[in-house]
Enzyme design. Structure first.
Site, PDB file in Angstrom:
ATOM      1  N   SER A 112       0.818  -1.217   0.000  1.00 38.73           N
ATOM      2  CA  SER A 112       0.000   0.000   0.000  1.00 38.73           C
ATOM      3  C   SER A 112       0.850   1.264   0.000  1.00 38.73           C
ATOM      4  O   SER A 112       1.604   1.514  -0.936  1.00 38.73           O
ATOM      5  CB  SER A 112      -0.950  -0.059   1.190  1.00 38.73           C
ATOM      6  OG  SER A 112      -1.918   0.951   1.128  1.00 38.73           O
ATOM      7  N   ASP A 253      -2.467   6.133  -3.464  1.00 38.95           N
ATOM      8  CA  ASP A 253      -1.319   5.508  -2.810  1.00 38.95           C
ATOM      9  C   ASP A 253      -0.787   4.390  -3.697  1.00 38.95           C
ATOM     10  O   ASP A 253      -1.215   4.224  -4.846  1.00 38.95           O
ATOM     11  CB  ASP A 253      -1.685   5.016  -1.411  1.00 38.95           C
ATOM     12  CG  ASP A 253      -2.682   3.869  -1.426  1.00 38.95           C
ATOM     13  OD1 ASP A 253      -3.343   3.660  -2.460  1.00 38.95           O
ATOM     14  OD2 ASP A 253      -2.807   3.172  -0.402  1.00 38.95           O
ATOM     15  N   ASP A 255      -1.095   1.207  -4.027  1.00 35.88           N
ATOM     16  CA  ASP A 255      -1.970   0.222  -4.675  1.00 35.88           C
ATOM     17  C   ASP A 255      -3.315   0.817  -5.054  1.00 35.88           C
ATOM     18  O   ASP A 255      -4.240   0.098  -5.438  1.00 35.88           O
ATOM     19  CB  ASP A 255      -2.164  -1.016  -3.785  1.00 35.88           C
ATOM     20  CG  ASP A 255      -2.910  -0.718  -2.495  1.00 35.88           C
ATOM     21  OD1 ASP A 255      -2.913   0.448  -2.063  1.00 35.88           O
ATOM     22  OD2 ASP A 255      -3.499  -1.654  -1.916  1.00 35.88           O
ATOM     23  N   ASP A 257      -5.867   2.121  -3.555  1.00 36.99           N
ATOM     24  CA  ASP A 257      -7.139   1.936  -2.854  1.00 36.99           C
ATOM     25  C   ASP A 257      -7.398   3.082  -1.885  1.00 36.99           C
ATOM     26  O   ASP A 257      -8.386   3.075  -1.155  1.00 36.99           O
ATOM     27  CB  ASP A 257      -7.188   0.593  -2.128  1.00 36.99           C
ATOM     28  CG  ASP A 257      -6.192   0.483  -0.976  1.00 36.99           C
ATOM     29  OD1 ASP A 257      -5.321   1.376  -0.839  1.00 36.99           O
ATOM     30  OD2 ASP A 257      -6.266  -0.505  -0.225  1.00 36.99           O
TER      31      ASP A 257
END
Length: 459
Positions: A112, A253, A255, A257
């Site tokens: 992340s 960010d 990834d 999400d």
């Protein structure tokens, strides 16, 4: 503590945390050996029934993804599952493709918003939802045991293949969340992809919807993910929005999400204001379900008051988007998220999706023809202060004196504010937070409680 009861924390586990398995790359548990065993154990867990079993594996742009991806693939293939590799794609794309491809399992290799030295592994079930605590504990138990039973004979080995059109599938799904009768023409948008998983798809979606796109954080090299860019470092984005006279800035960010916005004046907008804007719009259109928005204990009381003025509730959970999602399903809600920027909108997907959340904000801006600085100032946040107190040994929160001090501060604040004391799920730290109308009151409350807890920790 908050008046409404948050979701209880997950039972203690050795490998799985609140968002999959995380750690330093090439060190246990984030090494190839653990990834292999995870593939074997998860393969055994999901290899049930007579159908051909399938797992989708995606990743972000970290160098260590090239180590973990083949190790997981080997584990799943050895356990008799076919593997579909999709390369760098946002976490919500993996959840979407897991459902679309009728797969038994989806895997996202990402840490992340963490730096490149870290990595992580998130698992999604066939419904595109993150696995439950109970499922993760069962898989972890299998990993700790003898996995010989998970290995299939040569005739039943799985196959690995690559899905070449995976990015296009997600791009079309994201675009479909934006009202077909609207366009982004005339808007200049700076999008920061954090040198992460959305570095191709996010600019493409915005451009295809008509925006003039200024992309940054779109040159990943395996080492620069989240480095000075992305939702946790929006300074460069804010400066560029002002320099280019853009209408809005979007920061994702690693990834993708998570979402943070920057208005045309360069001011950063957090998840609470995003929730407020979308809730107001959807409620006016009759689209908001459940009569509430779900957020965590960290969300500002200003959001709670804003919703209350419109006859809506704010339902709070423990920190973690998985707990937000679970409460949303329990209550029949279709909007939830975290102050940090995770936004869950099940009308469009099963997990947090920064890009789709941004598109919902852009929908409101286009429909209402208002600048971001005006539309995204839905409420005045109450002053909020958070202090971390480290401890060794037993948790100070079990001490009766500490409990009494917390109760006394809660009583003193009454309806003027709130106190939130919680133990970190990843380190020996007590997080002490207070919120109230007056900043001086907040500072004094936090200082007293932190010192009480600190003194007990030293005792």
């Amino acid at each position: 503590m908050p008046k409404d009861s948050p979701t209880p924390p997950a039972p203690a586990r050795r490998l799985f945390g609140t968002d999959g398995i995380r750690g330093t790359a090439n060190k246990a548990p984030m090494d190839a050996a653990t990834a292999l065993r995870l593939g074997q154990a998860a393969g055994r867990y999901f290899n049930r029934g007579a159908h051909r079993h399938r797992v989708v594996i995606g990743k972000d742009t970290r160098l260590s993804g090239y180590m973990l991806e083949p190790a997981l693939t080997a584990g799943f293939v050895g356990a008799g599952m076919d593997v579909v590799l999709v390369g760098p794609l946002p976490t919500p794309a993996i959840a979407l493709l897991t459902r679309s491809l009728r797969a038994d399992l989806g895997v996202m290799i990402s840490a992340s918003h963490n730096p490149y030295e870290d990595n992580g592994i998130k698992l999604f079930g066939p419904d595109g939802l993150k696995l439950t605590d109970e499922q993760e504990m069962e898989i972890e138990a299998l990993m700790a045991g003898d996995l010989a039973a998970a290995l299939v004979p040569p005739s039943r080995l799985g196959r690995a293949s690559r899905l070449e059109d995976a990015p296009g599938r997600y791009i079309e799904a994201a675009k479909s969340s934006f009202h077909r009768g609207l366009t982004l023409e005339g808007l200049r948008i700076v999008v920061d992809c954090a040198n992460g998983a959305a570095y191709k798809v996010a600019p493409t979606v915005l451009w295809e919807l008509g925006a003039e796109v200024v992309p940054i954080g779109v040159a990943p090299d395996g080492f620069n993910i989240n480095k000075g860019v992305g939702s946790t470092a929006p300074g460069q984005l804010a400066a560029l929005v002002q320099e280019r006279r853009a209408d809005i800035g979007i920061a994702l960010d690693g990834d993708a999400d998570r979402l943070v916005l920057v208005d045309e004046a360069g001011q950063v907008i957090d998840g609470d204001q995003i929730l407020a804007l979308v809730a107001r719009s959807w409620h006016a259109q009759g689209r908001l379900r459940g009569g509430a928005v779900v957020a965590t204990v960290m969300s500002n009381m200003g959001l709670e008051r804003f919703l209350g003025q419109r006859g809506l509730k704010l339902l709070r959970t423990s920190v973690g988007d998985r707990y937000v999602g679970e409460r949303m399903r329990e209550e029949g809600c279709n909007l939830g998220g975290e102050q940090s920027g995770h936004m869950i909108m099940p009308d469009f997907g099963t997990t947090g999706d920064g890009l789709i959340a941004a598109l919902q904000v852009l929908t409101v801006l286009v429909e209402e023809k208002r600048p971001a600085s005006e539309a995204l100032r839905c409420f005045r946040p109450l002053p909020q202060r958070l202090v971390n107190v480290r401890y060794a040994g037993p948790s100070p929160l079990h001490d009766e004196g500490v409990k009494a001090a917390i109760a006394a501060e809660e009583a003193a604040l009454g309806a003027r504010g709130r106190v939130l004391i919680r133990a970190s799920g990843t380190e020996p730290v007590i997080r002490v937070m207070a919120e109230a109308e007056q900043e001086a009151l907040v500072e004094a409350t936090v200082a007293r409680l932190a010192e009480t807890i600190r003194a007990k920790a030293r005792a």
